[in-house]
Scaffold this motif. Structure first.
Motif, mmCIF file in Angstrom:
data_model
loop_
_atom_site.group_PDB
_atom_site.id
_atom_site.type_symbol
_atom_site.label_atom_id
_atom_site.label_comp_id
_atom_site.label_asym_id
_atom_site.label_seq_id
_atom_site.Cartn_x
_atom_site.Cartn_y
_atom_site.Cartn_z
ATOM 1 N N ILE A 79 84.382 -2.710 62.304
ATOM 2 C CA ILE A 79 84.293 -1.911 61.074
ATOM 3 C C ILE A 79 83.016 -1.079 61.073
ATOM 4 O O ILE A 79 83.029 0.114 60.734
ATOM 5 C CB ILE A 79 84.360 -2.819 59.830
ATOM 6 C CG1 ILE A 79 85.775 -3.373 59.655
ATOM 7 C CG2 ILE A 79 83.951 -2.043 58.578
ATOM 8 C CD1 ILE A 79 85.925 -4.329 58.496
ATOM 9 N N LYS A 80 81.906 -1.690 61.462
ATOM 10 C CA LYS A 80 80.649 -0.937 61.504
ATOM 11 C C LYS A 80 80.636 0.051 62.664
ATOM 12 O O LYS A 80 80.073 1.139 62.555
ATOM 13 C CB LYS A 80 79.464 -1.903 61.603
ATOM 14 C CG LYS A 80 79.255 -2.756 60.356
ATOM 15 C CD LYS A 80 77.901 -3.427 60.341
ATOM 16 C CE LYS A 80 77.750 -4.466 61.417
ATOM 17 N NZ LYS A 80 78.557 -5.678 61.150
ATOM 18 N N LEU A 81 81.254 -0.331 63.781
ATOM 19 C CA LEU A 81 81.312 0.575 64.929
ATOM 20 C C LEU A 81 82.175 1.790 64.619
ATOM 21 O O LEU A 81 82.007 2.852 65.224
ATOM 22 C CB LEU A 81 81.878 -0.173 66.140
ATOM 23 C CG LEU A 81 81.595 0.417 67.528
ATOM 24 C CD1 LEU A 81 80.097 0.409 67.808
ATOM 25 C CD2 LEU A 81 82.332 -0.368 68.602
ATOM 26 N N ASN A 82 83.081 1.634 63.677
ATOM 27 C CA ASN A 82 83.937 2.734 63.241
ATOM 28 C C ASN A 82 83.129 3.845 62.563
ATOM 29 O O ASN A 82 83.544 5.001 62.544
ATOM 30 C CB ASN A 82 84.996 2.189 62.275
ATOM 31 C CG ASN A 82 85.975 3.238 61.819
ATOM 32 O OD1 ASN A 82 86.620 3.890 62.633
ATOM 33 N ND2 ASN A 82 86.089 3.414 60.511
ATOM 34 N N ASP A 83 81.964 3.485 62.021
ATOM 35 C CA ASP A 83 81.073 4.458 61.376
ATOM 36 C C ASP A 83 79.633 4.105 61.731
ATOM 37 O O ASP A 83 78.875 3.619 60.889
ATOM 38 C CB ASP A 83 81.285 4.449 59.860
ATOM 39 C CG ASP A 83 80.413 5.472 59.142
ATOM 40 O OD1 ASP A 83 79.922 6.410 59.802
ATOM 41 O OD2 ASP A 83 80.214 5.325 57.917
ATOM 42 N N PRO A 84 79.223 4.342 62.979
ATOM 43 C CA PRO A 84 77.878 3.933 63.402
ATOM 44 C C PRO A 84 76.765 4.674 62.671
ATOM 45 O O PRO A 84 75.688 4.117 62.454
ATOM 46 C CB PRO A 84 77.870 4.248 64.902
ATOM 47 C CG PRO A 84 78.896 5.325 65.068
ATOM 48 C CD PRO A 84 79.955 5.027 64.054
ATOM 49 N N VAL A 85 77.028 5.913 62.296
ATOM 50 C CA VAL A 85 76.003 6.672 61.581
ATOM 51 C C VAL A 85 75.747 6.054 60.206
ATOM 52 O O VAL A 85 74.599 5.941 59.759
ATOM 53 C CB VAL A 85 76.421 8.149 61.443
ATOM 54 C CG1 VAL A 85 75.408 8.922 60.606
ATOM 55 C CG2 VAL A 85 76.554 8.792 62.822
ATOM 56 N N GLY A 86 76.826 5.634 59.545
ATOM 57 C CA GLY A 86 76.667 4.986 58.245
ATOM 58 C C GLY A 86 75.866 3.699 58.350
ATOM 59 O O GLY A 86 75.006 3.413 57.506
ATOM 60 N N PHE A 87 76.134 2.910 59.396
ATOM 61 C CA PHE A 87 75.374 1.671 59.589
ATOM 62 C C PHE A 87 73.923 1.977 59.951
ATOM 63 O O PHE A 87 73.006 1.246 59.562
ATOM 64 C CB PHE A 87 76.032 0.818 60.671
ATOM 65 C CG PHE A 87 75.404 -0.540 60.847
ATOM 66 C CD1 PHE A 87 75.122 -1.342 59.754
ATOM 67 C CD2 PHE A 87 75.089 -1.015 62.111
ATOM 68 C CE1 PHE A 87 74.541 -2.596 59.910
ATOM 69 C CE2 PHE A 87 74.511 -2.258 62.282
ATOM 70 C CZ PHE A 87 74.233 -3.051 61.180
ATOM 71 N N ALA A 88 73.711 3.073 60.687
ATOM 72 C CA ALA A 88 72.342 3.477 61.017
ATOM 73 C C ALA A 88 71.567 3.832 59.750
ATOM 74 O O ALA A 88 70.380 3.503 59.624
ATOM 75 C CB ALA A 88 72.365 4.670 61.976
ATOM 76 N N PHE A 89 72.228 4.499 58.801
ATOM 77 C CA PHE A 89 71.578 4.793 57.519
ATOM 78 C C PHE A 89 71.160 3.500 56.818
ATOM 79 O O PHE A 89 70.088 3.415 56.207
ATOM 80 C CB PHE A 89 72.516 5.590 56.611
ATOM 81 C CG PHE A 89 72.733 7.009 57.054
ATOM 82 C CD1 PHE A 89 71.770 7.674 57.794
ATOM 83 C CD2 PHE A 89 73.896 7.685 56.730
ATOM 84 C CE1 PHE A 89 71.960 8.987 58.209
ATOM 85 C CE2 PHE A 89 74.100 8.994 57.139
ATOM 86 C CZ PHE A 89 73.127 9.646 57.877
ATOM 87 N N LYS A 90 72.024 2.484 56.913
ATOM 88 C CA LYS A 90 71.708 1.205 56.280
ATOM 89 C C LYS A 90 70.496 0.555 56.953
ATOM 90 O O LYS A 90 69.622 0.002 56.276
ATOM 91 C CB LYS A 90 72.919 0.280 56.357
ATOM 92 C CG LYS A 90 72.742 -1.061 55.677
ATOM 93 C CD LYS A 90 72.425 -0.917 54.206
ATOM 94 C CE LYS A 90 73.550 -0.232 53.454
ATOM 95 N NZ LYS A 90 73.269 -0.158 51.996
ATOM 96 N N LEU A 91 70.424 0.642 58.279
ATOM 97 C CA LEU A 91 69.267 0.087 58.982
ATOM 98 C C LEU A 91 67.996 0.846 58.621
ATOM 99 O O LEU A 91 66.924 0.243 58.470
ATOM 100 C CB LEU A 91 69.497 0.134 60.495
ATOM 101 C CG LEU A 91 70.555 -0.816 61.059
ATOM 102 C CD1 LEU A 91 70.605 -0.708 62.577
ATOM 103 C CD2 LEU A 91 70.278 -2.258 60.649
#
Length: 227
Positions: A26-38
């Motif tokens: 699920i996170k790999l599906n939107d890596p940029v979104g997860f990067a924003f969270k990090l």
């Protein structure tokens, strides 16, 4: 009794493995979104690790792929000691982040399952604690964990999973998420989505006026009118 314990270990192994695979994908599906969270976690207001912010995307992709691979390896029964220790280390790290966010009210959405499933920090921390307990049970019963196939097949499947993850993340990074859970995905009526529901809690405003009365400061609160 031993047979029941074996079934329990297999069940826990299945649950933990599937959860890690789903969470990673699920996170790999939107890596940029997860990067924003990090980046939010690394910001000065949270962990104050600004030197990691430029690496957020690389770390996001690495964590997601690691989650998927560890889930696959657990299901395959491949390299069980490395897999279990890696799972435990990752869960300890996640538990620290979620507890810190929950206790200090820093990051209100942990991003564990991207935009697909929203967890509050306390819910996410509880989830990590449950997974950690299940992983510890797997440690205790690791003698019941064995590769589902002999030879080099588990290694081959793990490598294929890694290659698939790399191609998948390259595709979604250069295009769009395969399954888009974002609030402003293509086709969403943005003005309509920004409307406040009728049953939503209404904001409350209060105005605090400071006056000097007989040499003493006095605060008068109104709903907006001048006192």
């Amino acid at each position: 009794m031993l047979q029941n314990m074996k079934y329990l270990i297999h069940l826990i192994r299945l649950i933990v493995g599937v959860i890690f695979i789903i969470s990673g994908l699920i996170k790999l599906n939107d890596p940029v979104g997860f990067a924003f969270k990090l980046e939010e976690y690394f910001s000065a207001q949270v962990l104050n690790l600004p030197f990691l912010e430029p690496l957020a995307l690389v770390l996001a992709i690495s964590v997601c792929i690691a989650e998927v691979l560890l889930g696959v390896m657990l299901l395959l029964g491949y390299a069980k000691k490395v897999t279990l220790w890696s799972l435990l280390a990752m869960l300890v790290f996640f538990a620290f982040l979620t507890f810190y966010s929950a206790y200090y009210n820093k990051v209100t959405d942990c991003g564990c399952f991207g935009d697909a499933i929203k967890f509050t920090p306390w819910q996410s921390f509880a989830k990590d604690m449950v997974l950690m307990a299940m992983t510890l049970i797997l440690f205790w019963g690791q003698k019941y964990i064995s590769p589902i196939t002999e030879g080099s097949e588990p290694l081959f499947v793990t490598l294929m999973a890694f290659v698939a993850c790399v191609f998948f993340v390259m595709h979604v990074y250069n295009h769009l998420p395969v399954v888009d859970f974002r609030a402003y995905k293509v086709g969403t009526n943005i003005p309509e989505g920004m409307q406040i529901p009728e049953n939503a809690p209404q904001p409350k405003f209060a105005y605090h006026w400071k006056f000097q009365v007989d040499g003493k400061e006095q605060v008068i609160t109104t709903m907006g009118d001048y006192p």
